[in-house]
Scaffold this motif. Structure first.
Motif, PDB file in Angstrom:
ATOM      1  N   ALA A  26      36.983  52.088  35.234  1.00  0.00           N
ATOM      2  CA  ALA A  26      37.332  52.405  36.616  1.00  0.00           C
ATOM      3  C   ALA A  26      38.509  53.373  36.676  1.00  0.00           C
ATOM      4  CB  ALA A  26      37.684  51.136  37.388  1.00  0.00           C
ATOM      5  N   GLY A  27      38.425  54.348  37.585  1.00  0.00           N
ATOM      6  CA  GLY A  27      39.512  55.273  37.846  1.00  0.00           C
ATOM      7  C   GLY A  27      40.073  55.022  39.231  1.00  0.00           C
ATOM      8  N   VAL A  28      41.393  55.066  39.354  1.00  0.00           N
ATOM      9  CA  VAL A  28      42.042  54.748  40.620  1.00  0.00           C
ATOM     10  C   VAL A  28      43.044  55.841  40.987  1.00  0.00           C
ATOM     11  CG1 VAL A  28      43.296  53.000  41.941  1.00  0.00           C
ATOM     12  CG2 VAL A  28      41.903  52.305  39.965  1.00  0.00           C
ATOM     13  N   VAL A  29      42.886  56.414  42.184  1.00  0.00           N
ATOM     14  CA  VAL A  29      43.898  57.301  42.745  1.00  0.00           C
ATOM     15  C   VAL A  29      44.839  56.450  43.582  1.00  0.00           C
ATOM     16  CG1 VAL A  29      44.343  59.151  44.402  1.00  0.00           C
ATOM     17  CG2 VAL A  29      42.502  59.391  42.731  1.00  0.00           C
ATOM     18  N   VAL A  30      46.121  56.473  43.251  1.00  0.00           N
ATOM     19  CA  VAL A  30      47.148  55.694  43.945  1.00  0.00           C
ATOM     20  C   VAL A  30      47.953  56.621  44.843  1.00  0.00           C
ATOM     21  CG1 VAL A  30      49.203  54.262  43.644  1.00  0.00           C
ATOM     22  CG2 VAL A  30      47.274  54.013  42.058  1.00  0.00           C
ATOM     23  N   LYS A  94      33.362  54.457  37.700  1.00  0.00           N
ATOM     24  CA  LYS A  94      33.582  54.044  39.085  1.00  0.00           C
ATOM     25  C   LYS A  94      34.952  54.560  39.519  1.00  0.00           C
ATOM     26  CE  LYS A  94      29.932  51.188  39.380  1.00  0.00           C
ATOM     27  NZ  LYS A  94      28.907  51.118  40.431  1.00  0.00           N
ATOM     28  N   VAL A  95      35.057  55.025  40.763  1.00  0.00           N
ATOM     29  CA  VAL A  95      36.342  55.557  41.231  1.00  0.00           C
ATOM     30  C   VAL A  95      36.738  54.910  42.554  1.00  0.00           C
ATOM     31  CG1 VAL A  95      36.194  57.763  40.034  1.00  0.00           C
ATOM     32  CG2 VAL A  95      35.183  57.531  42.307  1.00  0.00           C
ATOM     33  N   PHE A  96      38.047  54.704  42.701  1.00  0.00           N
ATOM     34  CA  PHE A  96      38.605  54.017  43.854  1.00  0.00           C
ATOM     35  C   PHE A  96      39.815  54.789  44.376  1.00  0.00           C
ATOM     36  CE2 PHE A  96      36.453  51.073  41.164  1.00  0.00           C
ATOM     37  CZ  PHE A  96      35.867  50.137  42.003  1.00  0.00           C
ATOM     38  N   VAL A  97      40.090  54.655  45.673  1.00  0.00           N
ATOM     39  CA  VAL A  97      41.341  55.145  46.242  1.00  0.00           C
ATOM     40  C   VAL A  97      42.145  53.940  46.711  1.00  0.00           C
ATOM     41  CG1 VAL A  97      40.658  57.484  46.877  1.00  0.00           C
ATOM     42  CG2 VAL A  97      40.135  55.610  48.437  1.00  0.00           C
ATOM     43  N   ASP A 117      33.797  54.351  45.161  1.00  0.00           N
ATOM     44  CA  ASP A 117      33.149  53.062  44.954  1.00  0.00           C
ATOM     45  C   ASP A 117      33.882  51.930  45.653  1.00  0.00           C
ATOM     46  OD1 ASP A 117      30.870  53.690  43.025  1.00  0.00           O
ATOM     47  OD2 ASP A 117      32.580  54.679  42.067  1.00  0.00           O
ATOM     48  N   GLY A 118      35.081  52.202  46.143  1.00  0.00           N
ATOM     49  CA  GLY A 118      35.819  51.194  46.895  1.00  0.00           C
ATOM     50  C   GLY A 118      37.144  51.734  47.380  1.00  0.00           C
ATOM     51  N   VAL A 119      37.688  51.073  48.397  1.00  0.00           N
ATOM     52  CA  VAL A 119      38.956  51.461  49.007  1.00  0.00           C
ATOM     53  C   VAL A 119      39.904  50.268  48.978  1.00  0.00           C
ATOM     54  CG1 VAL A 119      40.115  52.185  51.141  1.00  0.00           C
ATOM     55  CG2 VAL A 119      37.866  53.137  50.544  1.00  0.00           C
ATOM     56  N   VAL A 120      41.136  50.497  48.543  1.00  0.00           N
ATOM     57  CA  VAL A 120      42.174  49.475  48.575  1.00  0.00           C
ATOM     58  C   VAL A 120      43.238  49.940  49.573  1.00  0.00           C
ATOM     59  CG1 VAL A 120      43.888  48.168  47.272  1.00  0.00           C
ATOM     60  CG2 VAL A 120      41.746  48.878  46.160  1.00  0.00           C
ATOM     61  N   ALA A 121      43.348  49.236  50.694  1.00  0.00           N
ATOM     62  CA  ALA A 121      44.329  49.577  51.733  1.00  0.00           C
ATOM     63  C   ALA A 121      45.428  48.524  51.695  1.00  0.00           C
ATOM     64  CB  ALA A 121      43.664  49.618  53.099  1.00  0.00           C
ATOM     65  N   GLU A 251      45.467  40.850  42.191  1.00  0.00           N
ATOM     66  CA  GLU A 251      44.361  40.823  43.157  1.00  0.00           C
ATOM     67  C   GLU A 251      43.584  42.135  43.126  1.00  0.00           C
ATOM     68  OE1 GLU A 251      41.796  39.346  45.764  1.00  0.00           O
ATOM     69  OE2 GLU A 251      43.594  38.165  45.351  1.00  0.00           O
ATOM     70  N   ILE A 252      44.311  43.239  43.069  1.00  0.00           N
ATOM     71  CA  ILE A 252      43.670  44.559  43.047  1.00  0.00           C
ATOM     72  C   ILE A 252      42.862  44.739  41.770  1.00  0.00           C
ATOM     73  CG2 ILE A 252      44.131  47.049  42.893  1.00  0.00           C
ATOM     74  CD1 ILE A 252      46.576  46.511  44.764  1.00  0.00           C
ATOM     75  N   GLU A 253      43.438  44.365  40.644  1.00  0.00           N
ATOM     76  CA  GLU A 253      42.730  44.520  39.371  1.00  0.00           C
ATOM     77  C   GLU A 253      41.460  43.672  39.340  1.00  0.00           C
ATOM     78  OE1 GLU A 253      45.287  43.878  36.049  1.00  0.00           O
ATOM     79  OE2 GLU A 253      46.375  45.773  36.349  1.00  0.00           O
ATOM     80  N   ARG A 254      41.543  42.428  39.803  1.00  0.00           N
ATOM     81  CA  ARG A 254      40.361  41.556  39.817  1.00  0.00           C
ATOM     82  C   ARG A 254      39.273  42.122  40.723  1.00  0.00           C
ATOM     83  NH1 ARG A 254      44.132  37.118  39.888  1.00  0.00           N
ATOM     84  NH2 ARG A 254      44.031  37.138  42.169  1.00  0.00           N
ATOM     85  N   TRP A 255      39.689  42.608  41.901  1.00  0.00           N
ATOM     86  CA  TRP A 255      38.717  43.114  42.865  1.00  0.00           C
ATOM     87  C   TRP A 255      38.053  44.377  42.332  1.00  0.00           C
ATOM     88  CZ3 TRP A 255      38.247  47.541  45.980  1.00  0.00           C
ATOM     89  CH2 TRP A 255      37.316  47.447  47.020  1.00  0.00           C
ATOM     90  N   ILE A 256      38.818  45.307  41.794  1.00  0.00           N
ATOM     91  CA  ILE A 256      38.234  46.540  41.250  1.00  0.00           C
ATOM     92  C   ILE A 256      37.278  46.210  40.097  1.00  0.00           C
ATOM     93  CG2 ILE A 256      38.753  48.650  39.950  1.00  0.00           C
ATOM     94  CD1 ILE A 256      41.240  48.993  41.663  1.00  0.00           C
ATOM     95  N   ALA A 257      37.665  45.268  39.239  1.00  0.00           N
ATOM     96  CA  ALA A 257      36.782  44.877  38.130  1.00  0.00           C
ATOM     97  C   ALA A 257      35.475  44.288  38.652  1.00  0.00           C
ATOM     98  CB  ALA A 257      37.483  43.876  37.238  1.00  0.00           C
ATOM     99  N   THR A 258      35.563  43.480  39.711  1.00  0.00           N
ATOM    100  CA  THR A 258      34.365  42.886  40.294  1.00  0.00           C
ATOM    101  C   THR A 258      33.450  43.957  40.894  1.00  0.00           C
ATOM    102  OG1 THR A 258      35.506  40.811  40.803  1.00  0.00           O
ATOM    103  CG2 THR A 258      33.500  41.276  42.045  1.00  0.00           C
ATOM    104  N   VAL A 259      34.031  44.871  41.658  1.00  0.00           N
ATOM    105  CA  VAL A 259      33.233  45.937  42.271  1.00  0.00           C
ATOM    106  C   VAL A 259      32.619  46.826  41.203  1.00  0.00           C
ATOM    107  CG1 VAL A 259      33.315  47.960  43.785  1.00  0.00           C
ATOM    108  CG2 VAL A 259      34.598  45.894  44.401  1.00  0.00           C
ATOM    109  N   SER A 260      33.358  47.077  40.144  1.00  0.00           N
ATOM    110  CA  SER A 260      32.883  47.973  39.087  1.00  0.00           C
ATOM    111  C   SER A 260      31.655  47.426  38.361  1.00  0.00           C
ATOM    112  CB  SER A 260      34.004  48.241  38.071  1.00  0.00           C
ATOM    113  OG  SER A 260      35.062  48.955  38.683  1.00  0.00           O
ATOM    114  N   LYS A 261      31.468  46.119  38.400  1.00  0.00           N
ATOM    115  CA  LYS A 261      30.319  45.503  37.728  1.00  0.00           C
ATOM    116  C   LYS A 261      29.034  45.585  38.550  1.00  0.00           C
ATOM    117  CE  LYS A 261      33.214  42.231  35.195  1.00  0.00           C
ATOM    118  NZ  LYS A 261      33.616  40.815  35.045  1.00  0.00           N
ATOM    119  N   GLN A 262      29.167  45.984  39.813  1.00  0.00           N
ATOM    120  CA  GLN A 262      27.975  45.989  40.684  1.00  0.00           C
ATOM    121  C   GLN A 262      27.061  47.168  40.386  1.00  0.00           C
ATOM    122  OE1 GLN A 262      27.590  43.199  42.701  1.00  0.00           O
ATOM    123  NE2 GLN A 262      29.398  42.668  41.488  1.00  0.00           N
TER     124      GLN A 262
END
Length: 262
Positions: A26-30, A94-97, A117-121, A251-262
């Motif tokens: 997973a790649g994440v733009v912070v 998978k990429v996230f912002v 692949d997902g948004v973390v607000a 929480e963020i790491e767990r959620w991104i890992a879960t989404v990345s498996k989909q």
């Protein structure tokens, strides 16, 4: 029995390693908050993600204390898209912002307009559409409109910005760029940004319990605007607004890992 237990442990480890190998990296733009920087309140989050195996781009965004809205919203979108492309080139499947405060609103806006692949607000704030914001920066918005109409859209001037914990203060920007950030019905209208998220894009909405009172009051209303997705969820860490990124790392790491498996 001991031999059987050892064989079972080895087999279980093999299954675990196989599952990890099958999960896309997973790649994440912070993105930091208003007036902030990559080295302030999001630095611990970015460092933790990188240490734990995520590919990370921790960006200096146009609303930082250094940049003061030096480019318009479209250019900011291009900056994030370029960072996502670089993460994909490094191997991100998978990429996230992920954004904090104003970065959270922008992450929602971006996620509704670009493929992620997902948004973390994280404690999203800076909603230019609410009454307090309209009152605080309204005169500057009108000033910027007039300057653009006079053909002075690219000439830097002083305008108002607003933050709940700081009040109103001055920033130097061009009228044209400033308007893209502060138009009440524009990109930083959080209600419109959240409604723009498509049903196939999951969101982790982090609403700290000790956030600014105005944000605590509207968090459930805002969360309810999101399209229904089985992985969209609200997390409410016991934290302040400023410390929310650090308090939410696991929480963020767990959620991104879960989404990345989909």
């Amino acid at each position: 029995m001991k031999r059987f237990a050892r064989l079972f442990a080895v087999a279980a480890l093999g299954v675990c390693l196989h599952a990890q190998a099958d999960t896309p990296k997973a790649g994440v733009v912070v993105m930091h908050g208003k007036g902030g920087s990559p080295s302030k309140y999001v630095s611990d989050l970015a460092a933790s993600l990188e240490r734990d195996g995520f590919l990370v781009a921790n960006l200096d965004m146009p609303w930082s204390g250094r940049r003061e809205y030096d480019v318009d919203v479209t250019t900011a979108e291009n900056e994030v898209e370029a960072a996502l492309t670089a993460l994909r080139q490094k191997g991100a499947g998978k990429v996230f912002v992920a954004g904090h405060s104003q970065g959270g609103v922008f992450a929602l806006y971006f996620g509704g307009r670009h493929h992620v692949d997902g948004v973390v607000a994280i404690a999203p704030g800076g909603n230019v559409g609410n009454a307090t914001f309209r009152e605080a920066v309204g005169p500057s918005v009108e000033q910027a409109r007039q300057l653009v109409a006079q053909g002075k859209g690219q000439e830097k001037a002083r305008f108002s910005d607003y933050e709940g914990g700081r009040g109103t203060y001055a920033v130097a920007s061009t009228p044209a760029a400033y308007l893209t950030w502060f138009e009440p019905e524009g990109a930083m209208n959080q209600t419109l940004a959240m409604r723009g998220i498509k049903a196939d894009t999951p969101v982790l909405y982090i609403a700290p319990s000790n956030d600014y009172p105005a944000l605590v009051r509207v968090k459930h209303e805002m969360f309810g605007l999101l399209a229904k997705h089985p992985l969209t969820k609200m997390a409410e860490p016991t934290s302040s607004h400023l410390n929310a990124p650090s308090a939410s790392v696991q929480e963020i790491e767990r959620w991104i890992a879960t989404v990345s498996k989909q």
